[in-house]
Design a protein around this motif. Structure first.
Motif, PDB file in Angstrom:
ATOM      1  N   VAL A 122      -4.890   4.143 -12.386  1.00  0.00           N
ATOM      2  CA  VAL A 122      -4.386   4.885 -11.237  1.00  0.00           C
ATOM      3  C   VAL A 122      -4.779   4.107  -9.992  1.00  0.00           C
ATOM      4  O   VAL A 122      -5.963   3.907  -9.723  1.00  0.00           O
ATOM      5  N   VAL A 123      -3.766   3.652  -9.256  1.00  0.00           N
ATOM      6  CA  VAL A 123      -4.004   2.963  -7.990  1.00  0.00           C
ATOM      7  C   VAL A 123      -4.182   4.050  -6.932  1.00  0.00           C
ATOM      8  O   VAL A 123      -3.235   4.796  -6.648  1.00  0.00           O
ATOM      9  N   PRO A 124      -5.380   4.183  -6.372  1.00  0.00           N
ATOM     10  CA  PRO A 124      -5.593   5.229  -5.375  1.00  0.00           C
ATOM     11  C   PRO A 124      -4.769   4.987  -4.107  1.00  0.00           C
ATOM     12  O   PRO A 124      -4.534   3.837  -3.723  1.00  0.00           O
ATOM     13  N   ARG A 125      -4.349   6.055  -3.493  1.00  0.00           N
ATOM     14  CA  ARG A 125      -3.600   5.962  -2.234  1.00  0.00           C
ATOM     15  C   ARG A 125      -4.371   5.112  -1.238  1.00  0.00           C
ATOM     16  O   ARG A 125      -5.599   5.144  -1.191  1.00  0.00           O
ATOM     17  N   THR A 133       8.888   7.871  -3.669  1.00  0.00           N
ATOM     18  CA  THR A 133       7.928   6.811  -3.358  1.00  0.00           C
ATOM     19  C   THR A 133       8.622   5.454  -3.453  1.00  0.00           C
ATOM     20  O   THR A 133       9.244   5.138  -4.463  1.00  0.00           O
ATOM     21  N   ASP A 186      -1.079   8.595  -4.898  1.00  0.00           N
ATOM     22  CA  ASP A 186      -1.685   7.760  -5.920  1.00  0.00           C
ATOM     23  C   ASP A 186      -0.542   7.298  -6.829  1.00  0.00           C
ATOM     24  O   ASP A 186       0.522   7.917  -6.869  1.00  0.00           O
ATOM     25  N   GLU A 187      -0.770   6.220  -7.581  1.00  0.00           N
ATOM     26  CA  GLU A 187       0.273   5.676  -8.458  1.00  0.00           C
ATOM     27  C   GLU A 187      -0.331   5.434  -9.841  1.00  0.00           C
ATOM     28  O   GLU A 187      -1.299   4.682  -9.973  1.00  0.00           O
ATOM     29  N   LEU A 188       0.215   6.088 -10.873  1.00  0.00           N
ATOM     30  CA  LEU A 188      -0.246   5.891 -12.239  1.00  0.00           C
ATOM     31  C   LEU A 188       0.622   4.846 -12.913  1.00  0.00           C
ATOM     32  O   LEU A 188       1.854   4.955 -12.876  1.00  0.00           O
ATOM     33  N   GLU A 203       4.821   8.767 -10.165  1.00  0.00           N
ATOM     34  CA  GLU A 203       4.533   8.849  -8.733  1.00  0.00           C
ATOM     35  C   GLU A 203       5.441   9.896  -8.094  1.00  0.00           C
ATOM     36  O   GLU A 203       6.483  10.246  -8.650  1.00  0.00           O
ATOM     37  N   THR A 237       0.853  -1.188   0.000  1.00  0.00           N
ATOM     38  CA  THR A 237       0.000   0.000   0.000  1.00  0.00           C
ATOM     39  C   THR A 237       0.886   1.234   0.000  1.00  0.00           C
ATOM     40  O   THR A 237       1.930   1.255   0.648  1.00  0.00           O
ATOM     41  N   HIS A 238       0.475   2.251  -0.740  1.00  0.00           N
ATOM     42  CA  HIS A 238       1.121   3.570  -0.669  1.00  0.00           C
ATOM     43  C   HIS A 238       0.131   4.475   0.059  1.00  0.00           C
ATOM     44  O   HIS A 238      -0.916   4.809  -0.480  1.00  0.00           O
TER      45      HIS A 238
END
Length: 96
Positions: free
Chosen positions: A53-56, A78, A25-27, A74, A20-21
């Protein structure tokens, strides 16, 4: 680097650790191959030219059955393994 973001290119094959971040968020954009982003409530499968996009705060992991090239966008610094840490953690590299 773009403003305070890193643009990263990576080649993946196999599975990565669940992580998890908490803050960013991570594109993820697939350049070649096919990428599965596993989420606890289902998978997202991406082909070349598709992004997600992986939401935070959302636990996820990547899985590539074949060599897959991706672009990540990102915030600078990160960690690739987010809050999980461990032997697959790659230290941030700043290029100037």
């Amino acid at each position: 680097m773009l403003n305070d973001y890193e643009v990263k290119l990576a080649k993946l094959k196999g599975g990565f650790v669940w992580h998890t971040h908490e803050a960013p968020d991570e594109l993820i954009l697939v350049i070649s191959g096919r990428l599965t982003i596993q989420l606890r409530d289902g998978d997202v499968v991406l082909d070349p030219g598709e992004l997600f996009v992986v939401p935070r705060g959302l636990e996820h992991r990547t899985l590539a059955d074949e060599e897959t090239a991706i672009l990540l966008l990102e915030p600078t610094g990160t960690l690739n393994t987010g809050d999980e840490g461990g032997p697959m953690t790659k230290a941030a590299e700043i290029l100037s």
